[in-house]
Design a protein around this motif. Structure first.
Motif, PDB file in Angstrom:
ATOM      1  N   PRO A   1     -85.308   3.981  63.050  1.00  0.00           N
ATOM      2  CA  PRO A   1     -84.851   2.591  62.959  1.00  0.00           C
ATOM      3  C   PRO A   1     -86.017   1.660  62.645  1.00  0.00           C
ATOM      4  N   LEU A   2     -85.741   0.619  61.849  1.00  0.00           N
ATOM      5  CA  LEU A   2     -86.775  -0.308  61.407  1.00  0.00           C
ATOM      6  C   LEU A   2     -86.865  -1.490  62.366  1.00  0.00           C
ATOM      7  N   GLU A   3     -87.965  -1.568  63.083  1.00  0.00           N
ATOM      8  CA  GLU A   3     -88.177  -2.646  64.049  1.00  0.00           C
ATOM      9  C   GLU A   3     -88.682  -3.901  63.352  1.00  0.00           C
ATOM     10  N   GLU A   4     -88.104  -5.034  63.706  1.00  0.00           N
ATOM     11  CA  GLU A   4     -88.573  -6.310  63.155  1.00  0.00           C
ATOM     12  C   GLU A   4     -89.921  -6.671  63.770  1.00  0.00           C
ATOM     13  N   ASN A   5     -90.770  -7.376  62.989  1.00  0.00           N
ATOM     14  CA  ASN A   5     -92.041  -7.825  63.565  1.00  0.00           C
ATOM     15  C   ASN A   5     -91.799  -9.006  64.510  1.00  0.00           C
ATOM     16  N   THR A   6     -92.816  -9.395  65.247  1.00  0.00           N
ATOM     17  CA  THR A   6     -92.629 -10.400  66.305  1.00  0.00           C
ATOM     18  C   THR A   6     -92.251 -11.772  65.763  1.00  0.00           C
ATOM     19  N   THR A   7     -92.620 -12.083  64.534  1.00  0.00           N
ATOM     20  CA  THR A   7     -92.236 -13.383  63.965  1.00  0.00           C
ATOM     21  C   THR A   7     -90.764 -13.390  63.565  1.00  0.00           C
ATOM     22  N   VAL A   8     -90.289 -12.312  62.953  1.00  0.00           N
ATOM     23  CA  VAL A   8     -88.862 -12.209  62.621  1.00  0.00           C
ATOM     24  C   VAL A   8     -88.034 -12.215  63.894  1.00  0.00           C
ATOM     25  N   LYS A   9     -88.496 -11.485  64.900  1.00  0.00           N
ATOM     26  CA  LYS A   9     -87.774 -11.475  66.175  1.00  0.00           C
ATOM     27  C   LYS A   9     -87.662 -12.882  66.755  1.00  0.00           C
ATOM     28  N   ALA A  10     -88.774 -13.614  66.772  1.00  0.00           N
ATOM     29  CA  ALA A  10     -88.776 -14.953  67.359  1.00  0.00           C
ATOM     30  C   ALA A  10     -87.790 -15.870  66.646  1.00  0.00           C
ATOM     31  N   ASP A  11     -87.769 -15.808  65.316  1.00  0.00           N
ATOM     32  CA  ASP A  11     -86.811 -16.615  64.548  1.00  0.00           C
ATOM     33  C   ASP A  11     -85.380 -16.270  64.948  1.00  0.00           C
ATOM     34  N   ASN A  12     -85.116 -14.976  65.147  1.00  0.00           N
ATOM     35  CA  ASN A  12     -83.765 -14.548  65.521  1.00  0.00           C
ATOM     36  C   ASN A  12     -83.409 -14.943  66.946  1.00  0.00           C
ATOM     37  N   TYR A  13     -84.379 -14.909  67.852  1.00  0.00           N
ATOM     38  CA  TYR A  13     -84.119 -15.374  69.225  1.00  0.00           C
ATOM     39  C   TYR A  13     -83.596 -16.816  69.210  1.00  0.00           C
ATOM     40  N   LEU A  14     -84.265 -17.666  68.449  1.00  0.00           N
ATOM     41  CA  LEU A  14     -83.869 -19.074  68.418  1.00  0.00           C
ATOM     42  C   LEU A  14     -82.488 -19.245  67.809  1.00  0.00           C
ATOM     43  N   LYS A  15     -82.241 -18.587  66.684  1.00  0.00           N
ATOM     44  CA  LYS A  15     -80.931 -18.697  66.029  1.00  0.00           C
ATOM     45  C   LYS A  15     -79.819 -18.165  66.930  1.00  0.00           C
ATOM     46  N   ARG A  16     -80.069 -17.036  67.587  1.00  0.00           N
ATOM     47  CA  ARG A  16     -79.029 -16.442  68.425  1.00  0.00           C
ATOM     48  C   ARG A  16     -78.724 -17.298  69.639  1.00  0.00           C
ATOM     49  N   TYR A  17     -79.759 -17.895  70.221  1.00  0.00           N
ATOM     50  CA  TYR A  17     -79.504 -18.776  71.358  1.00  0.00           C
ATOM     51  C   TYR A  17     -78.693 -19.996  70.929  1.00  0.00           C
ATOM     52  N   GLN A  18     -79.094 -20.610  69.846  1.00  0.00           N
ATOM     53  CA  GLN A  18     -78.417 -21.824  69.393  1.00  0.00           C
ATOM     54  C   GLN A  18     -76.969 -21.557  69.006  1.00  0.00           C
ATOM     55  N   ASN A  19     -76.704 -20.423  68.339  1.00  0.00           N
ATOM     56  CA  ASN A  19     -75.375 -20.154  67.798  1.00  0.00           C
ATOM     57  C   ASN A  19     -74.492 -19.308  68.708  1.00  0.00           C
ATOM     58  N   GLY A  20     -75.093 -18.612  69.688  1.00  0.00           N
ATOM     59  CA  GLY A  20     -74.306 -17.737  70.533  1.00  0.00           C
ATOM     60  C   GLY A  20     -74.203 -18.181  71.976  1.00  0.00           C
TER      61      GLY A  20
ATOM     62  N   THR B   1     -95.752 -12.671  73.290  1.00  0.00           N
ATOM     63  CA  THR B   1     -95.479 -12.685  71.858  1.00  0.00           C
ATOM     64  C   THR B   1     -94.765 -13.993  71.499  1.00  0.00           C
ATOM     65  N   GLU B   2     -94.455 -14.146  70.236  1.00  0.00           N
ATOM     66  CA  GLU B   2     -93.880 -15.398  69.745  1.00  0.00           C
ATOM     67  C   GLU B   2     -92.511 -15.700  70.358  1.00  0.00           C
ATOM     68  N   ALA B   3     -91.806 -14.674  70.814  1.00  0.00           N
ATOM     69  CA  ALA B   3     -90.509 -14.908  71.459  1.00  0.00           C
ATOM     70  C   ALA B   3     -90.669 -15.713  72.752  1.00  0.00           C
ATOM     71  N   VAL B   4     -91.786 -15.569  73.442  1.00  0.00           N
ATOM     72  CA  VAL B   4     -92.035 -16.384  74.637  1.00  0.00           C
ATOM     73  C   VAL B   4     -92.184 -17.848  74.243  1.00  0.00           C
ATOM     74  N   ASP B   5     -92.854 -18.105  73.098  1.00  0.00           N
ATOM     75  CA  ASP B   5     -92.948 -19.481  72.591  1.00  0.00           C
ATOM     76  C   ASP B   5     -91.552 -20.074  72.395  1.00  0.00           C
TER      77      ASP B   5
END
Length: 445
Positions: free
Chosen positions: A257-276, A313-317
């Motif tokens: 499986p292809l793991e996203e890097n920490t910057t892609v993950k952080a962007d997705n954390y924000l989008k998922r929180y806002q939209n979900g 990591t950036e997800a904590v930011d």
């Protein structure tokens, strides 16, 4: 007699003062006991919406899943709660966990561990089910009056790979038992994903559950719509969410499986929180991001928003921004690109044993901090559990690096045929890091 009057008066004054002090001590002691007693946690319905309150004050959960992570840092970043998966984690007792939470001003959704069918627990065995209930009763009795206790979470993802719906009868029986002995804290149980079948089971078989908890990752933005479609009209929480799951991402030709890097993950954390999560102001009571800490699950970096060395990591930011409305003063490095032999992870990187190759990382540092880099090659994990079960971390393959030069690495491919990953870590000297990895397959020369 006249000479004794002043003496008697002084004695009366002394005794009166002593009595007053003693009375004040009783009052202060009583007040202290009141403040250290159980918190009163309620779920209130109003005009079709729901809200959570603690001791009469509104409480929206800004939380994280935390078993061995840094409780103090969660509070410092603006979190107000964390969840556990069991009352004792092997390092701390349930009381010690709650004591540390209270010390840091946090509330706890306390996990009550239940046997799962996928681990061999038989919910047709009435004696086994009753013994489990009595064990949980003792756990509840020992912790129910702690002021840091928020919610009881009965089991975890009991619907994962199961066939016997009697598990929901056991969940409801435990929730009913909790309500009989603890009138201060609501109950919940968690589902892995969400479906019409599971919603119907919970509605029909678990009327004693006060809050439904859902655990979703890549598909989190669809949750409010799905709950409406499946006609869940009660309150709910999201008790796990975060990085795209290893079952949700593309794979290499050899199944890595292809793991996203920490910057892609952080962007997705924000989008998922806002939209979900944030989008539903009526029925959602809050959430617990996964994971405030670090664990091996497919890789050592996939789900933890901290690295093994404790760096953020950036997800904590992102969580700091979500909980405070502003970004932290010092932020993590951001990854722009990462290639191995000129290829990205999506391009199925094949290497020849013993041959020399190069890898390049491109990134930015928001605060201009000096960066240092660490590289690592791991075999693809052969210890692959389900539902967060324990996995062993692969051992690093040593002696392959030829030249490390900042964002560039030259190395020799491993001599043994098989699947591997190349990891890079960029550290800013302020306990922040970025990381990425590329799977590769070593064939014969």
């Amino acid at each position: 007699m006249k000479q004794l009057l002043p003496v008697l008066a002084l004695m009366a004054l002394f005794l009166g003062c002593k009595e007053k002090v003693h009375s004040e001590q009783i009052v202060n002691s009583s007040s202290k006991r009141e403040t250290e007693g159980p918190s009163s946690v309620t779920v209130t319905e109003k005009q079709g919406g729901f809200s959570l309150s603690v001791n009469g004050k509104p409480f929206f959960i800004h939380g994280a899943g935390l078993e061995f992570g840094n409780i103090k840092s969660l509070a410092e970043h603006g979190g107000n709660s964390f969840r556990t998966w069991r009352t004792g984690n092997g390092q701390q007792s349930g009381k010690e966990v709650l004591d540390e939470a209270k010390k840091n001003g946090l509330m706890v959704t306390m996990g009550l561990e239940m046997g799962s069918e996928r681990h061999g627990f038989d919910y047709n065995d009435t004696d086994l089910v009753e013994a489990q209930k009595q064990r949980i009763r003792e756990e509840v009795m020992s912790l129910k009056d702690h002021p840091a206790l928020l919610i009881w979470c009965i089991g975890n993802e009991l619907n994962l790979n199961y066939t016997n719906p009697k598990v929901w009868d056991a969940v409801n029986d435990i929730a009913n038992m909790i309500h009989q002995i603890d009138g201060n804290h609501p109950t919940t149980t968690t589902l892995a994903g969400v479906s019409q079948r599971e919603i119907d089971f919970v509605k029909q078989k678990c009327p004693q559950i006060d809050i439904l908890s859902i655990q979703m990752y890549g598909d989190l933005p669809s949750l409010p719509r799905l709950l409406q479609e499946y006609q869940w009209d009660g309150p709910y929480m999201v008790t796990e969410w975060g990085a795209t799951g290893h079952w949700e991402v593309p794979q290499t030709e050899w199944g890595a499986p292809l793991e996203e890097n920490t910057t892609v993950k952080a962007d997705n954390y924000l989008k998922r929180y806002q939209n979900g999560i944030a989008v539903d102001q009526e029925k959602c009571l809050g959430s617990y991001v996964f994971l405030w800490g670090n664990k091996q699950e497919r890789t050592p970096t996939w789900y933890g928003i901290f690295l093994e060395n404790g760096n953020e990591t950036e997800a904590v930011d992102v969580m700091h921004y979500i909980w405070n409305g502003q970004w932290p003063a010092n932020r993590s490095p951001k990854i722009v690109s990462f290639v191995l032999d000129g290829k990205t992870a999506q391009q199925n990187v094949h290497l020849k044993a013993g041959q020399e190759y190069a890898s390049q990382l491109s990134l930015t540092e928001p605060d201009g901090d000096n960066l240092d880099f660490h590289w690592e090659i791991l075999p693809e994990s052969q210890s692959q559990g389900e539902g967060g079960d324990h996995e062993d971390r692969p051992r690093s393959v040593e002696g392959l690096f030829i030249q490390e030069s900042g964002t560039t690495l030259k190395f020799a491919a491993p001599s043994q045929k098989g699947a591997y990953r190349l990891f890079v870590y960029a550290n800013d000297g302020n306990n922040h890091s970025a990381t990425a990895n590329i799977p590769f397959y070593v064939g014969e020369n």
